[in-house]
Scaffold this active site. Sequence first.
Site, PDB file in Angstrom:
ATOM      1  CB  SER A 172      -0.943  -0.050   1.209  1.00  0.00           C
ATOM      2  OG  SER A 172      -1.985   0.887   1.085  1.00  0.00           O
ATOM      3  CG  ASP A 224      -7.042  -3.143  -2.983  1.00  0.00           C
ATOM      4  OD1 ASP A 224      -7.715  -2.553  -2.117  1.00  0.00           O
ATOM      5  OD2 ASP A 224      -5.835  -2.911  -3.171  1.00  0.00           O
ATOM      6  CG  HIS A 243      -5.571  -2.699   0.660  1.00  0.00           C
ATOM      7  ND1 HIS A 243      -5.127  -2.177  -0.537  1.00  0.00           N
ATOM      8  CD2 HIS A 243      -4.919  -1.999   1.633  1.00  0.00           C
ATOM      9  CE1 HIS A 243      -4.252  -1.203  -0.314  1.00  0.00           C
ATOM     10  NE2 HIS A 243      -4.103  -1.083   0.998  1.00  0.00           N
TER      11      HIS A 243
END
Length: 307
Positions: free
Chosen positions: A96, A230, A258
């Site tokens: 991320s 995601d 995610h």
Amino acid sequence: MDEPQFVTVHGHRRAYVKRGNGPALLLLHGLACDHTTWAPVVDRLAERFTVIAPDFLGHGRSDKPRADYTVAGYANGMRDLLTVLGIDKVTVVGHSFGGGVAMQFAYQFPERTERLMLLNAGGLGREVTPLIRAISLPGWIFAFGVLTMPGLRQAEQLALRRLRDLGLRETRDLAEVADILESFADPRARRAIVHLVRAAIDWRGQVLSMRDRAYLTAEMPVHVVWGRDDMVIPVKHAEELATLAPTAEVTIFDDSGHFPHKDDPERFADLLVDWVDRTSPATYSRAKWRRLLRSGALPPVEAVATA
């Protein structure tokens, strides 16, 4: 997971976990997370690597000062932490927001980067969930100060975890959101997150991007891993990689959101170990780097995609 160790760099205490022996592997967590996000895979990876999993400044057990919370600042901090720990080169894995830091680290310090793995990473496109964009808006610190008050915070976390138990694609990652909510209870962490987000995201989405520098990965093994479900950063960012990077591998986890390293830790760890085993570490050459910079780009090469 082991209790973190601490080292002071530039006057700020930084927390990190260091496990195992072998080639160095730097694991960079995402926004408002910490080193514990890697707990499901650390034991497996430590069998083969020296694993370093730090807490960024403003996160976890690291200090939360008034500081440089830009992506470049975080990349500098990782270089300095590795230097203090006596580690010269690493394979860097970023999840991320940590993926954005990993990209910046590889760009700023190619001589110290052997490989780059991006996991549901920021910096590959503009789109990002409106919830993260909202953090950049005025009043966010006050609003989350109210939402994370004792009692109310626990009720919100319970509701998020129960929604997660519904097993829906849209609610897959809510248990992790509940954990993140706990970190926002610290006003120092809230301020750090606001500074971080405002440096990287505005109301239209992600500001920072590797699109204009992706051709530089021609001299480095790159692997992008994404969860198809995601809801934070869309999977199309991974699927569009072929237009950005000259050479890359792309793996999509179909039954994942995610956090693929938490949804299917065994598969992720095996994938990472296999990728390192069958690729040669990048060898930095100033002359090659100069030629790449002067060329500005290379002809696009199709990414290698695996399901």
